[in-house]
Design a protein around this motif. Structure first.
Motif, PDB file in Angstrom:
ATOM      1  N   ILE A  17       0.841  -1.209   0.000  1.00  0.00           N
ATOM      2  CA  ILE A  17       0.000   0.000   0.000  1.00  0.00           C
ATOM      3  C   ILE A  17       0.873   1.255   0.000  1.00  0.00           C
ATOM      4  CG2 ILE A  17      -0.421   0.287   2.497  1.00  0.00           C
ATOM      5  CD1 ILE A  17      -3.309   0.503   0.134  1.00  0.00           C
ATOM      6  N   TYR A  18       1.998   1.202   0.712  1.00  0.00           N
ATOM      7  CA  TYR A  18       2.880   2.370   0.736  1.00  0.00           C
ATOM      8  C   TYR A  18       3.564   2.585  -0.612  1.00  0.00           C
ATOM      9  CZ  TYR A  18       2.182   4.025   5.451  1.00  0.00           C
ATOM     10  OH  TYR A  18       1.625   4.583   6.576  1.00  0.00           O
ATOM     11  N   GLU A  19       3.774   1.536  -1.386  1.00  0.00           N
ATOM     12  CA  GLU A  19       4.300   1.730  -2.739  1.00  0.00           C
ATOM     13  C   GLU A  19       3.259   2.411  -3.624  1.00  0.00           C
ATOM     14  OE1 GLU A  19       6.436  -1.379  -4.690  1.00  0.00           O
ATOM     15  OE2 GLU A  19       7.694  -1.745  -2.920  1.00  0.00           O
ATOM     16  N   VAL A  20       1.993   2.046  -3.452  1.00  0.00           N
ATOM     17  CA  VAL A  20       0.917   2.733  -4.185  1.00  0.00           C
ATOM     18  C   VAL A  20       0.892   4.203  -3.771  1.00  0.00           C
ATOM     19  CG1 VAL A  20      -1.568   2.864  -4.615  1.00  0.00           C
ATOM     20  CG2 VAL A  20      -0.445   0.624  -4.444  1.00  0.00           C
ATOM     21  N   PHE A  21       0.964   4.462  -2.455  1.00  0.00           N
ATOM     22  CA  PHE A  21       0.982   5.837  -1.953  1.00  0.00           C
ATOM     23  C   PHE A  21       2.162   6.609  -2.546  1.00  0.00           C
ATOM     24  CE2 PHE A  21      -1.052   4.361   2.330  1.00  0.00           C
ATOM     25  CZ  PHE A  21      -2.312   4.355   1.763  1.00  0.00           C
ATOM     26  N   ALA A  22       3.327   5.964  -2.636  1.00  0.00           N
ATOM     27  CA  ALA A  22       4.512   6.628  -3.181  1.00  0.00           C
ATOM     28  C   ALA A  22       4.307   7.011  -4.642  1.00  0.00           C
ATOM     29  CB  ALA A  22       5.738   5.719  -3.030  1.00  0.00           C
ATOM     30  N   ILE A  23       3.737   6.102  -5.422  1.00  0.00           N
ATOM     31  CA  ILE A  23       3.478   6.387  -6.837  1.00  0.00           C
ATOM     32  C   ILE A  23       2.515   7.571  -6.963  1.00  0.00           C
ATOM     33  CG2 ILE A  23       2.348   5.499  -8.934  1.00  0.00           C
ATOM     34  CD1 ILE A  23       3.527   2.697  -8.055  1.00  0.00           C
ATOM     35  N   ALA A  24       1.445   7.552  -6.165  1.00  0.00           N
ATOM     36  CA  ALA A  24       0.464   8.643  -6.223  1.00  0.00           C
ATOM     37  C   ALA A  24       1.094   9.980  -5.853  1.00  0.00           C
ATOM     38  CB  ALA A  24      -0.709   8.335  -5.298  1.00  0.00           C
ATOM     39  N   ASN A  25       1.962   9.981  -4.847  1.00  0.00           N
ATOM     40  CA  ASN A  25       2.611  11.231  -4.438  1.00  0.00           C
ATOM     41  C   ASN A  25       3.592  11.725  -5.497  1.00  0.00           C
ATOM     42  OD1 ASN A  25       1.995  12.323  -1.586  1.00  0.00           O
ATOM     43  ND2 ASN A  25       1.929  10.104  -1.348  1.00  0.00           N
ATOM     44  N   ILE A  26       4.314  10.812  -6.136  1.00  0.00           N
ATOM     45  CA  ILE A  26       5.247  11.219  -7.197  1.00  0.00           C
ATOM     46  C   ILE A  26       4.481  11.804  -8.378  1.00  0.00           C
ATOM     47  CG2 ILE A  26       6.712  10.229  -9.030  1.00  0.00           C
ATOM     48  CD1 ILE A  26       8.227  10.905  -6.467  1.00  0.00           C
ATOM     49  N   ILE A  27       3.410  11.140  -8.776  1.00  0.00           N
ATOM     50  CA  ILE A  27       2.641  11.613  -9.930  1.00  0.00           C
ATOM     51  C   ILE A  27       1.888  12.896  -9.598  1.00  0.00           C
ATOM     52  CG2 ILE A  27       0.709  11.085 -11.490  1.00  0.00           C
ATOM     53  CD1 ILE A  27       1.603   8.119 -11.265  1.00  0.00           C
ATOM     54  N   GLY A  28       1.273  12.930  -8.433  1.00  0.00           N
ATOM     55  CA  GLY A  28       0.412  14.064  -8.079  1.00  0.00           C
ATOM     56  C   GLY A  28       1.119  15.252  -7.463  1.00  0.00           C
ATOM     57  N   GLY A  29       2.281  15.029  -6.888  1.00  0.00           N
ATOM     58  CA  GLY A  29       3.015  16.117  -6.255  1.00  0.00           C
ATOM     59  C   GLY A  29       2.559  16.380  -4.823  1.00  0.00           C
ATOM     60  N   SER A  30       3.081  17.439  -4.263  1.00  0.00           N
ATOM     61  CA  SER A  30       2.853  17.727  -2.839  1.00  0.00           C
ATOM     62  C   SER A  30       1.394  18.012  -2.510  1.00  0.00           C
ATOM     63  CB  SER A  30       3.739  18.887  -2.378  1.00  0.00           C
ATOM     64  OG  SER A  30       3.413  20.071  -3.080  1.00  0.00           O
ATOM     65  N   ILE A  31       0.589  18.384  -3.490  1.00  0.00           N
ATOM     66  CA  ILE A  31      -0.827  18.651  -3.227  1.00  0.00           C
ATOM     67  C   ILE A  31      -1.573  17.387  -2.795  1.00  0.00           C
ATOM     68  CG2 ILE A  31      -1.690  18.311  -5.587  1.00  0.00           C
ATOM     69  CD1 ILE A  31      -3.367  20.929  -5.050  1.00  0.00           C
ATOM     70  N   VAL A  32      -0.991  16.218  -3.079  1.00  0.00           N
ATOM     71  CA  VAL A  32      -1.594  14.941  -2.706  1.00  0.00           C
ATOM     72  C   VAL A  32      -1.369  14.621  -1.214  1.00  0.00           C
ATOM     73  CG1 VAL A  32      -1.510  12.435  -3.155  1.00  0.00           C
ATOM     74  CG2 VAL A  32      -1.439  14.050  -5.055  1.00  0.00           C
ATOM     75  N   ILE A  33      -0.388  15.257  -0.582  1.00  0.00           N
ATOM     76  CA  ILE A  33      -0.010  14.890   0.782  1.00  0.00           C
ATOM     77  C   ILE A  33      -1.177  14.902   1.774  1.00  0.00           C
ATOM     78  CG2 ILE A  33       1.433  15.551   2.763  1.00  0.00           C
ATOM     79  CD1 ILE A  33       3.638  16.264   0.700  1.00  0.00           C
ATOM     80  N   PRO A  34      -2.058  15.905   1.797  1.00  0.00           N
ATOM     81  CA  PRO A  34      -3.182  15.838   2.747  1.00  0.00           C
ATOM     82  C   PRO A  34      -4.080  14.615   2.518  1.00  0.00           C
ATOM     83  CG  PRO A  34      -2.965  18.055   1.884  1.00  0.00           C
ATOM     84  CD  PRO A  34      -2.044  17.187   1.080  1.00  0.00           C
ATOM     85  N   HIS A  35      -4.262  14.225   1.278  1.00  0.00           N
ATOM     86  CA  HIS A  35      -5.078  13.053   0.949  1.00  0.00           C
ATOM     87  C   HIS A  35      -4.333  11.770   1.315  1.00  0.00           C
ATOM     88  CE1 HIS A  35      -7.813  15.782  -1.065  1.00  0.00           C
ATOM     89  NE2 HIS A  35      -6.715  16.394  -1.471  1.00  0.00           N
ATOM     90  N   PHE A  36      -3.023  11.792   1.156  1.00  0.00           N
ATOM     91  CA  PHE A  36      -2.171  10.690   1.574  1.00  0.00           C
ATOM     92  C   PHE A  36      -2.322  10.460   3.080  1.00  0.00           C
ATOM     93  CE2 PHE A  36       2.495   9.849   2.751  1.00  0.00           C
ATOM     94  CZ  PHE A  36       2.345   8.478   2.752  1.00  0.00           C
TER      95      PHE A  36
END
Length: 137
Positions: free
Chosen positions: A81-100
């Motif tokens: 799950i953390y690898e999925v989270f990492a991919i989403a954060n790389i693709i989406g950028g820092s704006i994804v962090i609150p959703h992460f």
């Protein structure tokens, strides 16, 4: 009431209301969504991981919760799950962090409710029962 129970009950109630309207286009869209995540050339686990990453990049908290729950059902490990989270954060950028953060919180609640991080037992069965026959988003 737990965040998981509250989310699932609201989703079920609203989906029932939406389906009761008997709109052909909406029913077909929900069916298309459901069938998209069925096993095919890609297995369900892979499709749910893709759905989670996309939902995080699009910043849809309801979709994120749904796909985190489905990933839990598919028995993803913390490492997966953390690898999925990492991919989403790389693709989406820092704006994804609150959703992460909220995704991690929901993942931890699912594990806690299942007891000691186990992916079996009453909590998992209840989570699956709440989603059976329901459209994804």
């Amino acid at each position: 009431m737990s965040q998981v129970t509250e989310f699932n009950e609201y989703r079920q109630r609203m989906n029932a209301t939406i389906m009761a309207a008997d709109n052909k286009v909406i029913k077909r869209f929900f069916n298309l969504d459901t069938n998209t995540y069925a096993a095919g050339a890609l297995d369900v686990k892979t499709k749910e991981m893709l759905g989670l990453a996309c939902s995080m990049v699009l910043r849809c908290d309801d979709c994120i919760k749904y796909h985190v729950g489905k990933c839990f059902e598919e028995k993803l490990t913390d490492e997966e799950i953390y690898e999925v989270f990492a991919i989403a954060n790389i693709i989406g950028g820092s704006i994804v962090i609150p959703h992460f953060r909220r995704a991690v919180e929901y993942w931890e609640i699912l594990k806690s409710e299942a007891g000691s991080g186990a992916h079996d037992g009453a909590a998992l069965a209840a989570h699956k029962a709440e989603h059976d026959g329901q459209p994804h988003a």
